[in-house]
Enzyme design. Structure first.
Site, PDB file in Angstrom:
ATOM      1  N   ASP A   1       0.833  -1.219   0.000  1.00  0.00           N
ATOM      2  CA  ASP A   1       0.000   0.000   0.000  1.00  0.00           C
ATOM      3  C   ASP A   1       0.863   1.261   0.000  1.00  0.00           C
ATOM      4  OD1 ASP A   1       0.697  -0.786   2.696  1.00  0.00           O
ATOM      5  OD2 ASP A   1      -0.686   0.728   3.450  1.00  0.00           O
TER       6      ASP A   1
ATOM      7  N   GLU B   1       0.063  -1.103   5.671  1.00  0.00           N
ATOM      8  CA  GLU B   1       1.207  -0.712   6.511  1.00  0.00           C
ATOM      9  C   GLU B   1       1.102   0.754   6.878  1.00  0.00           C
ATOM     10  OE1 GLU B   1       5.201   0.796   7.572  1.00  0.00           O
ATOM     11  OE2 GLU B   1       3.918   1.440   5.934  1.00  0.00           O
TER      12      GLU B   1
END
Ligand SMILES: [Zn+2]
Length: 396
Positions: free
Chosen positions: A86, A148
Site C-alpha cells: 500500500d 502498513e
C-alpha cells in the site's frame, strides 16, 4: 572485522527487469484506502510463471490480501523479504508527471510508491528467477502486506500464522527505503483520539455554554508543553530527533460561527523512543484535563467530558545485539555500522514474533510520502546486488 561485500555477480540484465516490474506495480493504485487485490493477483501470476506457489492471507473484509511465497527447500527457517503493497494518497501533492505512471528523469524513477516501497518489491520479484535457479540450502520467503501506512495492521494476521501453517523465517529483511543502510532500531507509534464534549449556546451568551473548541485548544497547548518537556529530558543520539515527539494531526469541531460548539475532537500521535514509556503522555494529558479544565466546564454542564482513546500502536524495533538478520545485512551491504531511524516499519512486529529482523531497502525516506516521489536507478541496482548476494550466500 569488516565483512566482505558479496553479490558483485549481479548481471547487467537484472536491473532493467526490476524497472519493468516497478512500472507495472506503480500502475496499480494501492492507496491504503483501496483494494490491493489486482496487485496481489499480478504478483501471484508472475511468481506462478516462474514455478513459485504463493499463499494469500485475506483481510477480514476480503478487500485486500497479504501474500506469502517460498522459494527453495521446504521446512523451517529461511530468510523473509518483506514489503508492503500500500501507498499514501497523492491528493493535495504536487506531481510533475502522473503518479501512477513510472516516469524516468535523470536516472530517477518517479511514481507513487516507487520509493516506499514498490521499488524493493520489484527488485525481489526481479530476483525470483535467480533465487529459483540456485540450489538454495534454505528457503527465501517473499512477504507482501497491505495497510502498513495505516498502522501496520495488514501484516499482523500473516505474522500470526508464522510457525503455524506458514514457515517462520529465521531472519526477516524489511525493505523500507533506507538508502540500503542497515537499520537496527526505530521508534514506536502510539495514536490517540481525544474527544471534548461541552454545551451549545448562542454565541452572544457564551457564558451559558461550554466551548468544546476552546477546551480542545487548551489540551493541544498542553500537548505542546508536554512535548517540550520530553525534548528537554530525553536524549538518545542514535535518533533524529533524539527524543520522543508529539504531533496533532487532525481537528474537527463546531457547527456554525454563531453557536458555542458542543463537540470537538482531535487526533494525535506520539513517536516514542524504544526506551520511552508510552502510557506517560496520555496519563499527563488526562491529569491536566481533570485538574485544569473539567472542574470549570462541569460548573456549567454536568455532561462536559474529555476522553482520550487509543487508536492504535506500532511497536518500536530494537534488534538484539547478536541479531543474525543484522549480521546478514551488514555482510551483504559491506557496511560496518548500523543506524537507527525515527519512522516506523513492520520490523518491530516481526521481531516481537520471534523473527530477528533488519530494515534495509532502496530509496531515500526523504522521498517517501512526498509529491514527485522517486527511487534512483542506482538504488535499485544496489538492491539487486544485495539480493544476488543473498542468493549466493544461501547457495554456497
Ligand atoms: Zn513504507
Amino acid at each position: 572485522m569488516r565483512p566482505e561485500p558479496q553479490g558483485k555477480q549481479v548481471s547487467a540484465s537484472q536491473a532493467p527487469q526490476a524497472k519493468e516490474l516497478l512500472a507495472t506495480l506503480v500502475g496499480f493504485d494501492t492507496t491504503s484506502a483501496k483494494s490491493n487485490l489486482q496487485l496481489i493477483a499480478f504478483v501471484e501470476d508472475y511468481l506462478k510463471s516462474h514455478g513459485i506457489a504463493s499463499t494469500r492471507v485475506p483481510s477480514p473484509d476480503g478487500e485486500k490480501a497479504d501474500l506469502f511465497a517460498s522459494i527453495g527447500p521446504q521446512g523451517k527457517g529461511g530468510i523473509g523479504l518483506s514489503g508492503h503493497s500500500d501507498c499514501v494518497p497523492v491528493e493535495g501533492q504536487r506531481w510533475t508527471s502522473d503518479p501512477f505512471t513510472l516516469t524516468e528523469r535523470g536516472g530517477k524513477l518517479y511514481a507513487r510508491g516507487s520509493c516506499d516501497m514498490k521499488g524493493f518489491i520489484a527488485c525481489v520479484l526481479a530476483s525470483a528467477p535467480l533465487f529459483k535457479s540456485r540450489k538454495l540450502k534454505e528457503p527465501i520467503h517473499i512477504i507482501i502486506s497491505y495497510d502498513e501506512e495505516v498502522g501496520c495492521t495488514g501484516v499482523r494476521p500473516l505474522i500470526a500464522r508464522l510457525g503455524k501453517d506458514l514457515p517462520r523465517p529465521r531472519a526477516v529483511i524489511v525493505g523500507e527505503p533506507t538508502s540500503m543502510r542497515v537499520i537496527d532500531a526505530h521508534k514506536r507509534i502510539d495514536a490517540y483520539r481525544t474527544r471534548v464534549i461541552g454545551r451549545e449556546a448562542h454565541s452572544s451568551m457564551p457564558e451559558l455554554g461550554v466551548n468544546a473548541i476552546a477546551a480542545a485548544a487548551a489540551l493541544i497547548c498542553e500537548l505542546e508543553r508536554l512535548g517540550a518537556d520530553i525534548a528537554a529530558k530525553q536524549n538518545d543520539p542514535r535518533f533524529e530527533p533524539p527524543f520522543s515527539t508529539i504531533s496533532v494531526g487532525t481537528i474537527r469541531g463546531g457547527t456554525a460561527p454563531n453557536i458555542v460548539p458542543k463537540h470537538c475532537e482531535f487526533q494525535w500521535q506520539v513517536r516514542g523512543l524504544p526506551s520511552a514509556a508510552p502510557a506517560e503522555v496520555p496519563r499527563d494529558l488526562a491529569a491536566f484535563a481533570t485538574n485544569a479544565l473539567l472542574p470549570r466546564m462541569k460548573q456549567t454542564s454536568k455532561e462536559a467530558a474529555i476522553d482520550t482513546e487509543v487508536q492504535g500502536s506500532v511497536p518500536a524495533f530494537v534488534a538484539s545485539p547478536d541479531s543474525s538478520a543484522v549480521t546478514l545485512a551488514l555482510g551483504l551491504t559491506g557496511a560496518e555500522t548500523t543506524h537507527a531511524v525515527s519512522y516506523t516499519t513492520e520490523a518491530g512486529l516481526f521481531e516481537q514474533a520471534g523473527c530477528p529482523s533488519v530494515v534495509c531497502g532502496p530509496g531515500d525516506i526523504a522521498q517517501a510520502h512526498a509529491g514527485d516521489e522517486y527511487v534512483s536507478i542506482a538504488q535499485l541496482d544496489a538492491c539487486m546486488t544485495f539480493l544476488a548476494g543473498l542468493a549466493g550466500k544461501l547457495s554456497d
